[in-house]
Design a protein around this motif. Structure first.
Motif, PDB file in Angstrom:
ATOM      1  N   SER A 309       0.829  -1.207   0.000  1.00 31.64           N
ATOM      2  CA  SER A 309       0.000   0.000   0.000  1.00 31.64           C
ATOM      3  C   SER A 309       0.865   1.259   0.000  1.00 31.64           C
ATOM      4  O   SER A 309       0.559   2.242  -0.690  1.00 31.64           O
ATOM      5  CB  SER A 309      -0.937  -0.001   1.208  1.00 31.64           C
ATOM      6  OG  SER A 309      -0.217   0.137   2.428  1.00 31.64           O
ATOM      7  N   ALA A 310       1.967   1.237   0.766  1.00 33.49           N
ATOM      8  CA  ALA A 310       2.844   2.409   0.841  1.00 33.49           C
ATOM      9  C   ALA A 310       3.690   2.552  -0.421  1.00 33.49           C
ATOM     10  O   ALA A 310       3.918   3.668  -0.908  1.00 33.49           O
ATOM     11  CB  ALA A 310       3.741   2.300   2.069  1.00 33.49           C
ATOM     12  N   LEU A 311       4.149   1.436  -0.962  1.00 31.85           N
ATOM     13  CA  LEU A 311       4.936   1.486  -2.197  1.00 31.85           C
ATOM     14  C   LEU A 311       4.095   2.008  -3.359  1.00 31.85           C
ATOM     15  O   LEU A 311       4.573   2.796  -4.190  1.00 31.85           O
ATOM     16  CB  LEU A 311       5.494   0.097  -2.526  1.00 31.85           C
ATOM     17  CG  LEU A 311       6.626  -0.388  -1.610  1.00 31.85           C
ATOM     18  CD1 LEU A 311       6.891  -1.875  -1.840  1.00 31.85           C
ATOM     19  CD2 LEU A 311       7.900   0.424  -1.848  1.00 31.85           C
ATOM     20  N   LYS A 312       2.850   1.585  -3.409  1.00 34.53           N
ATOM     21  CA  LYS A 312       1.954   2.067  -4.469  1.00 34.53           C
ATOM     22  C   LYS A 312       1.723   3.571  -4.346  1.00 34.53           C
ATOM     23  O   LYS A 312       1.760   4.308  -5.344  1.00 34.53           O
ATOM     24  CB  LYS A 312       0.617   1.327  -4.396  1.00 34.53           C
ATOM     25  CG  LYS A 312      -0.367   1.731  -5.484  1.00 34.53           C
ATOM     26  CD  LYS A 312      -1.660   0.927  -5.371  1.00 34.53           C
ATOM     27  CE  LYS A 312      -2.647   1.333  -6.467  1.00 34.53           C
ATOM     28  NZ  LYS A 312      -3.921   0.551  -6.355  1.00 34.53           N
ATOM     29  N   ALA A 313       1.514   4.032  -3.120  1.00 37.22           N
ATOM     30  CA  ALA A 313       1.219   5.451  -2.894  1.00 37.22           C
ATOM     31  C   ALA A 313       2.405   6.347  -3.231  1.00 37.22           C
ATOM     32  O   ALA A 313       2.222   7.501  -3.635  1.00 37.22           O
ATOM     33  CB  ALA A 313       0.788   5.671  -1.448  1.00 37.22           C
ATOM     34  N   THR A 314       3.620   5.832  -3.044  1.00 34.21           N
ATOM     35  CA  THR A 314       4.821   6.655  -3.263  1.00 34.21           C
ATOM     36  C   THR A 314       5.554   6.300  -4.558  1.00 34.21           C
ATOM     37  O   THR A 314       6.639   6.837  -4.804  1.00 34.21           O
ATOM     38  CB  THR A 314       5.800   6.488  -2.088  1.00 34.21           C
ATOM     39  OG1 THR A 314       6.200   5.108  -1.986  1.00 34.21           O
ATOM     40  CG2 THR A 314       5.164   6.924  -0.779  1.00 34.21           C
ATOM     41  N   GLY A 315       4.969   5.410  -5.342  1.00 32.68           N
ATOM     42  CA  GLY A 315       5.616   5.013  -6.590  1.00 32.68           C
ATOM     43  C   GLY A 315       6.916   4.260  -6.368  1.00 32.68           C
ATOM     44  O   GLY A 315       7.782   4.218  -7.239  1.00 32.68           O
ATOM     45  N   GLY A 316       7.066   3.672  -5.184  1.00 33.15           N
ATOM     46  CA  GLY A 316       8.270   2.907  -4.880  1.00 33.15           C
ATOM     47  C   GLY A 316       9.423   3.752  -4.397  1.00 33.15           C
ATOM     48  O   GLY A 316      10.508   3.236  -4.129  1.00 33.15           O
ATOM     49  N   SER A 317       9.219   5.057  -4.268  1.00 32.10           N
ATOM     50  CA  SER A 317      10.296   5.939  -3.815  1.00 32.10           C
ATOM     51  C   SER A 317      10.371   5.972  -2.294  1.00 32.10           C
ATOM     52  O   SER A 317       9.353   6.120  -1.616  1.00 32.10           O
ATOM     53  CB  SER A 317      10.086   7.358  -4.339  1.00 32.10           C
ATOM     54  OG  SER A 317      11.042   8.239  -3.777  1.00 32.10           O
ATOM     55  N   LEU A 318      11.590   5.833  -1.776  1.00 32.44           N
ATOM     56  CA  LEU A 318      11.815   5.937  -0.338  1.00 32.44           C
ATOM     57  C   LEU A 318      12.545   7.225   0.017  1.00 32.44           C
ATOM     58  O   LEU A 318      12.971   7.415   1.154  1.00 32.44           O
ATOM     59  CB  LEU A 318      12.625   4.728   0.153  1.00 32.44           C
ATOM     60  CG  LEU A 318      12.038   3.347  -0.156  1.00 32.44           C
ATOM     61  CD1 LEU A 318      12.959   2.253   0.366  1.00 32.44           C
ATOM     62  CD2 LEU A 318      10.651   3.194   0.437  1.00 32.44           C
ATOM     63  N   ASP A 319      12.682   8.113  -0.976  1.00 32.64           N
ATOM     64  CA  ASP A 319      13.419   9.362  -0.766  1.00 32.64           C
ATOM     65  C   ASP A 319      12.737  10.265   0.258  1.00 32.64           C
ATOM     66  O   ASP A 319      13.409  10.940   1.041  1.00 32.64           O
ATOM     67  CB  ASP A 319      13.576  10.111  -2.094  1.00 32.64           C
ATOM     68  CG  ASP A 319      14.472   9.362  -3.080  1.00 32.64           C
ATOM     69  OD1 ASP A 319      15.269   8.516  -2.619  1.00 32.64           O
ATOM     70  OD2 ASP A 319      14.359   9.616  -4.295  1.00 32.64           O
ATOM     71  N   ASP A 320      11.414  10.278   0.240  1.00 36.92           N
ATOM     72  CA  ASP A 320      10.656  11.097   1.189  1.00 36.92           C
ATOM     73  C   ASP A 320      10.137  10.164   2.285  1.00 36.92           C
ATOM     74  O   ASP A 320       9.061   9.565   2.163  1.00 36.92           O
ATOM     75  CB  ASP A 320       9.501  11.799   0.474  1.00 36.92           C
ATOM     76  CG  ASP A 320       8.777  12.799   1.374  1.00 36.92           C
ATOM     77  OD1 ASP A 320       8.925  12.710   2.618  1.00 36.92           O
ATOM     78  OD2 ASP A 320       8.058  13.658   0.842  1.00 36.92           O
ATOM     79  N   ALA A 321      10.903  10.028   3.352  1.00 38.25           N
ATOM     80  CA  ALA A 321      10.540   9.105   4.431  1.00 38.25           C
ATOM     81  C   ALA A 321       9.204   9.485   5.071  1.00 38.25           C
ATOM     82  O   ALA A 321       8.421   8.612   5.456  1.00 38.25           O
ATOM     83  CB  ALA A 321      11.642   9.071   5.487  1.00 38.25           C
ATOM     84  N   ASP A 322       8.931  10.780   5.186  1.00 35.82           N
ATOM     85  CA  ASP A 322       7.678  11.218   5.794  1.00 35.82           C
ATOM     86  C   ASP A 322       6.478  10.766   4.966  1.00 35.82           C
ATOM     87  O   ASP A 322       5.465  10.326   5.517  1.00 35.82           O
ATOM     88  CB  ASP A 322       7.661  12.740   5.949  1.00 35.82           C
ATOM     89  CG  ASP A 322       8.660  13.233   6.992  1.00 35.82           C
ATOM     90  OD1 ASP A 322       9.047  12.436   7.865  1.00 35.82           O
ATOM     91  OD2 ASP A 322       9.048  14.413   6.924  1.00 35.82           O
ATOM     92  N   ALA A 323       6.599  10.877   3.661  1.00 36.39           N
ATOM     93  CA  ALA A 323       5.508  10.469   2.772  1.00 36.39           C
ATOM     94  C   ALA A 323       5.285   8.962   2.853  1.00 36.39           C
ATOM     95  O   ALA A 323       4.134   8.488   2.888  1.00 36.39           O
ATOM     96  CB  ALA A 323       5.820  10.885   1.340  1.00 36.39           C
ATOM     97  N   PHE A 324       6.378   8.210   2.884  1.00 39.66           N
ATOM     98  CA  PHE A 324       6.259   6.748   2.968  1.00 39.66           C
ATOM     99  C   PHE A 324       5.623   6.344   4.299  1.00 39.66           C
ATOM    100  O   PHE A 324       4.747   5.474   4.355  1.00 39.66           O
ATOM    101  CB  PHE A 324       7.634   6.096   2.817  1.00 39.66           C
ATOM    102  CG  PHE A 324       7.569   4.604   2.647  1.00 39.66           C
ATOM    103  CD1 PHE A 324       7.327   4.044   1.406  1.00 39.66           C
ATOM    104  CD2 PHE A 324       7.733   3.754   3.745  1.00 39.66           C
ATOM    105  CE1 PHE A 324       7.249   2.665   1.253  1.00 39.66           C
ATOM    106  CE2 PHE A 324       7.653   2.377   3.595  1.00 39.66           C
ATOM    107  CZ  PHE A 324       7.420   1.839   2.342  1.00 39.66           C
ATOM    108  N   ARG A 325       6.036   6.994   5.369  1.00 37.87           N
ATOM    109  CA  ARG A 325       5.491   6.700   6.697  1.00 37.87           C
ATOM    110  C   ARG A 325       3.998   6.987   6.759  1.00 37.87           C
ATOM    111  O   ARG A 325       3.217   6.188   7.290  1.00 37.87           O
ATOM    112  CB  ARG A 325       6.237   7.530   7.746  1.00 37.87           C
ATOM    113  CG  ARG A 325       5.875   7.189   9.184  1.00 37.87           C
ATOM    114  CD  ARG A 325       6.631   8.083  10.175  1.00 37.87           C
ATOM    115  NE  ARG A 325       8.072   7.993   9.979  1.00 37.87           N
ATOM    116  CZ  ARG A 325       8.816   8.970   9.462  1.00 37.87           C
ATOM    117  NH1 ARG A 325       8.228  10.124   9.078  1.00 37.87           N
ATOM    118  NH2 ARG A 325      10.113   8.834   9.333  1.00 37.87           N
ATOM    119  N   GLU A 326       3.596   8.132   6.222  1.00 41.50           N
ATOM    120  CA  GLU A 326       2.174   8.481   6.227  1.00 41.50           C
ATOM    121  C   GLU A 326       1.356   7.493   5.406  1.00 41.50           C
ATOM    122  O   GLU A 326       0.227   7.151   5.780  1.00 41.50           O
ATOM    123  CB  GLU A 326       1.976   9.900   5.694  1.00 41.50           C
ATOM    124  CG  GLU A 326       2.377  10.983   6.688  1.00 41.50           C
ATOM    125  CD  GLU A 326       1.684  10.829   8.033  1.00 41.50           C
ATOM    126  OE1 GLU A 326       0.445  10.676   8.049  1.00 41.50           O
ATOM    127  OE2 GLU A 326       2.372  10.848   9.067  1.00 41.50           O
TER     128      GLU A 326
END
Length: 387
Positions: A309-326
């Motif tokens: 769910s988080a990978l889909k929302a962020t397009g697989g990017s982990l650069d923005d940790a806050d966005a991935f966490r949310e």
């Protein structure tokens, strides 16, 4: 010409709204117990997690799952995590079965700005004052797992309980959780060894105390050994047992057979749950693996769905940790257990159910869901968490 420009602008706007998926696979480090009597727990977590992968992807994002055995050794788990982070640059972790391994390993992971999603172990200290924004649990908090058994024992009318669990963090959490919700008297309390194979002395103490119910927490092969010796001692006919799911999973049931009939169990999940996500999971499991399904497998599957769910929302990017966490916090996935949400300490808020071991239509013992024990239940430590 103006129409062409309008269509082009609309097209750009649509593509801009869709996350661009990462070109290289996102590495996920799975540290789990794959060997010894408890090895099937980690194997089921691993295999459940892998069932959620669709053509090597989670949430449409290519992933590479790297799996290593911690051997139920805290130091080994920590070394694997350090190597995964240092040599592989891994930022996403999961897999740990036992709380003593989690206690040695997870703090290093989150302190290095990586994420950990637990498919099982959830010690009390990490749910309260030592909670961390990068630490998530999809299974349960250790105590709440056994609070359900305490409530079930109370509901069933038992007044005097003897309690046993291994002498490590999860065992201490288990007994604390049971006692928190059991309204009767504790007739005896014993902490066993995590590598124990002979429970004769403990069973003699149970018999002498004359309780009207026994609560015990012994996961994996430890639980199979305990239950076999309990039945061989004749205590199964004298003193009924109330347990939470780790003490009676599909593998344990297959090993002890009819001796478990009548056992009262509590769980957040069962194979007979009637929801679309669980039906999909069970169909996939039965097609892929010729062995009993366990709670650990369902939790591995849900851990993968949480990451998806988080990978889909962020397009697989982990650069923005806050966005991935949310994105993780939203728990935007269909859990095999049904209703699911993260509480303020990023541990589950969920329902707990009463199960009973009965004979199925094929004559073999099975776990049947018979009622609800706790609704929208969180854990006792969430109020201590400050994030």
């Amino acid at each position: 010409m103006n129409l062409r420009k309008t269509l082009l602008a609309a097209s750009v706007a649509v593509f801009a709204a869709v996350p661009a998926f990462a070109a290289d696979p996102v590495k996920i480090g799975m540290i789990t117990t794959l060997s010894g009597p408890a090895g099937y727990l980690g194997q089921d977590i691993r295999d459940g997690f892998m069932l959620a992968l669709e053509e090597g992807k989670l949430g449409g994002v290519p992933v590479e799952l790297m799996v290593e055995d911690d051997g139920l050794k805290p130091g080994q788990g920590k070394q694997i995590a350090e190597r995964f982070m240092g040599e592989e640059g891994i930022k996403l972790f999961t897999g740990i079965v036992f709380s003593n391994v989690a206690g040695a390993t997870v703090p290093d992971i989150v302190d290095n700005d990586a994420f950990y999603v637990s498919p099982n172990a959830a010690p009390s200290n990490m749910a309260g004052k030592e909670c961390n924004p990068n630490y998530f649990v999809v299974s349960w908090q250790n105590d709440s797992l056994h609070e359900s058994a305490g409530q079930n024992a109370t509901n069933l009318g038992y007044k005097k309980a003897f309690v046993l669990a291994p002498n490590y963090q999860a065992g201490k959490d288990a007994i604390a959780g049971f006692k928190r919700y059991f309204k009767g008297e504790i007739a005896g309390e014993i902490y066993t060894r995590l590598d124990q194979t002979d429970f004769a002395a403990e069973l003699a103490q149970v018999r002498a105390a004359k309780p009207d119910v026994v609560f015990q927490f012994h996961p994996g092969g430890l639980g199979i050994t305990f239950l076999r010796q309990y039945e061989q001692s004749g205590l199964m006919k004298e003193v009924p047992m109330v347990v939470a799911e780790p003490s009676m999973d599909g593998v344990t049931l297959a090993a002890v057979g009819d001796a478990a009939i009548g056992l009262n169990v509590t769980s957040h999940w069962n194979s007979d749950f009637d929801n679309a996500a669980n039906k999909k999971f069970m169909a996939a499991w039965n097609k892929a693996y010729n062995r009993p399904v366990t709670y650990y497998a369902s939790q591995g599957y849900d851990a993968a769905l949480a990451y998806a769910s988080a990978l889909k929302a962020t397009g697989g990017s982990l650069d923005d940790a806050d966005a991935f966490r949310e994105a993780l916090r939203k728990a935007d996935f269909e859990s095999v257990r049904g209703k699911f949400a993260f509480g303020p300490n990023q541990h589950p808020v969920q329902n707990w159910y009463a199960l009973k071991v009965e004979k199925g239509d094929d004559g073999k013992p099975m776990l049947k869901t018979v009622g609800e024990v706790l609704k929208d239940h969180g854990d006792a430590y969430a109020a201590e968490c400050r994030m």
